[in-house]
Design a protein around this motif. Structure first.
Motif, PDB file in Angstrom:
ATOM      1  N   TYR A 101       7.664   7.125   0.694  1.00 18.35           N
ATOM      2  CA  TYR A 101       7.086   5.953   0.044  1.00 18.35           C
ATOM      3  C   TYR A 101       8.103   4.845  -0.208  1.00 18.35           C
ATOM      4  O   TYR A 101       7.802   3.665  -0.002  1.00 18.35           O
ATOM      5  CB  TYR A 101       6.421   6.359  -1.274  1.00 18.35           C
ATOM      6  N   SER A 125       4.443   5.962  -5.746  1.00 24.36           N
ATOM      7  CA  SER A 125       3.476   5.816  -4.656  1.00 24.36           C
ATOM      8  C   SER A 125       2.480   4.696  -4.961  1.00 24.36           C
ATOM      9  O   SER A 125       2.103   3.920  -4.063  1.00 24.36           O
ATOM     10  CB  SER A 125       2.730   7.132  -4.401  1.00 24.36           C
ATOM     11  N   THR A 138       4.341   1.313  -4.449  1.00 19.16           N
ATOM     12  CA  THR A 138       4.564   1.026  -3.032  1.00 19.16           C
ATOM     13  C   THR A 138       3.277   0.620  -2.329  1.00 19.16           C
ATOM     14  O   THR A 138       3.221  -0.405  -1.636  1.00 19.16           O
ATOM     15  CB  THR A 138       5.177   2.241  -2.321  1.00 19.16           C
ATOM     16  N   LEU A 139       2.226   1.419  -2.502  1.00 22.06           N
ATOM     17  CA  LEU A 139       0.953   1.091  -1.860  1.00 22.06           C
ATOM     18  C   LEU A 139       0.327  -0.157  -2.474  1.00 22.06           C
ATOM     19  O   LEU A 139      -0.390  -0.895  -1.795  1.00 22.06           O
ATOM     20  CB  LEU A 139      -0.011   2.272  -1.962  1.00 22.06           C
ATOM     21  N   GLN A 145       8.311  13.020  -0.602  1.00 21.02           N
ATOM     22  CA  GLN A 145       7.379  11.929  -0.863  1.00 21.02           C
ATOM     23  C   GLN A 145       8.115  10.649  -1.258  1.00 21.02           C
ATOM     24  O   GLN A 145       7.744   9.559  -0.836  1.00 21.02           O
ATOM     25  CB  GLN A 145       6.422  12.343  -1.984  1.00 21.02           C
TER      26      GLN A 145
END
Length: 368
Positions: A20, A321, A324-325, A16
């Motif tokens: 990411y 995550s 990043t998003l 992951q």
């Protein structure tokens, strides 16, 4: 047994992290994009089947774009409502509209790719910009911004197709989060040099790219995929770029019932089995790691095995995550959906599992 599960969980978190930070970070942490207007002649292509309400509202927005030389190619795919009559009225109203009428063809009935092929061949100009009949651009500079990314080498431009916001709707946030995640993946892999998909709501390419692949011929019998399967076949590191300038976005009305959206997702996902091997592997690995990240720590925490380390890894994963998003959401004007992360993410993972199971037993067939 628990040692193996713990080791697998650590491996999943590492996978992951690579996705990411290393992959998605290529887009999320990229600098703001510049636009150098090219002013090249553009043919905007819109294919419609039974879209009378949408074309009534959106065609004028497309026809009145602030761009010096463009035509609007309207394709009526054998509509049974008033779509064709509206197209004919717009053709009389705007001098830059060209109308393509598609009759029912037994061999290609209900196939959007056949209709698009006729429109592409009828287009006056070499550079083609695509959107759907239920979409509208955010500004009169949509053509300017999308075409600005064309160069001699870059003959395919991938844009962002967003969905309208509906206040107080959790389904709407779910739809928009899924769109944000998909766009982050699409833009990131394209920036790395491994483009694998595009969205018909907003993308452009030079006509020569269409003929290099013999159009949609290799997947004509697959009802979906006029966008993603074509890009998967035609795009590469040399000819593909992205456009994420806010003025280049298009928006469309999202589904308002879970059943309709689920059916739409099944149709979109059904084409992924026809992607190139690398693309299927990287997509499969990402979603498997997403699912295992939810399941494995539950098992470990039930047995209180290395619970401090497990909780620390959970927190670490959600931190990187989310960051990043969050940066990607800022670029794509979708920040509000991140307030619901990770609840939306958890829901989406199980919905995607349900889509995969449903499509295993029965695949959707028609685009309309």
């Amino acid at each position: 047994m628990l040692v193996s599960i713990f080791s697998l969980f650590i491996a999943v978190v590492c996978i992951q992290f690579l996705y990411y930070i290393v992959v998605f970070g290529k887009f999320s942490f990229a600098k703001p994009q510049n636009a150098t207007p090219k002013r090249i002649p553009i043919s905007v292509i819109v294919c419609a089947k039974n879209e009378e309400e949408n074309v009534k509202n959106f065609i004028p927005i497309l026809a009145e774009q602030d761009y010096p030389q463009f035509e609007l190619v309207l394709i009526d795919d054998a509509s049974s409502d008033e779509t064709l009559e509206l197209f004919e009225a717009f053709e009389k109203q705007y001098s830059n509209i060209k109308l393509v009428k598609v009759e029912n063809n037994e061999a290609f009935w209900g196939n959007k790719k056949f209709a698009l092929t006729l429109g592409i061949k009828a287009a006056k100009y070499e550079y083609l910009l695509f959107t759907d009949a239920d979409c509208y651009p955010t500004s009169k500079d949509w053509i300017t911004k999308m075409s600005s990314q064309f160069t001699q080498q870059k003959t395919i431009v991938l844009g962002y197709g967003a969905y309208d916001r509906i206040a107080g709707s959790f389904l709407n946030k779910l739809i928009r989060f899924e769109t944000l995640l998909s766009a982050t993946q699409m833009f990131s892999w394209a920036k790395i040099g491994k483009p694998y998909t595009g969205v018909g709501r907003n993308m452009a390419y030079k006509r020569e790219e269409f003929f290099k692949t013999n159009g949609f011929i290799d997947h004509m019998k697959i009802r979906s995929g006029d966008d993603d399967l074509f890009i998967n076949q035609a795009a590469n590191s040399s000819n593909t770029t992205v456009c994420y300038l806010p003025e280049s976005f298009t928006y469309s009305k999202p589904k308002t019932s879970f059943k309709e959206w689920f059916t739409q997702k099944r149709r979109h996902v059904s084409t992924a089995s026809h992607y190139k091997s690398f693309d299927k592997i990287q997509l499969g690995l990402f979603y498997i790691s997403q699912f295992l990240f939810l399941v494995l720590p539950i098992i470990l925490l039930l047995f209180q095995y290395q619970w401090i380390v497990v909780c620390s890894l959970i927190g670490f994963r959600y931190l990187f995550s989310w960051v990043t998003l969050g940066f990607a959401a800022g670029k794509l004007k979708e920040k509000d959906v991140m307030y619901w992360f990770p609840i939306i993410e958890i829901c989406l993972i199980f919905i995607q599992l349900n889509v995969f199971i449903s499509n295993t037993f029965k695949k959707p067939v028609h685009w309309k």
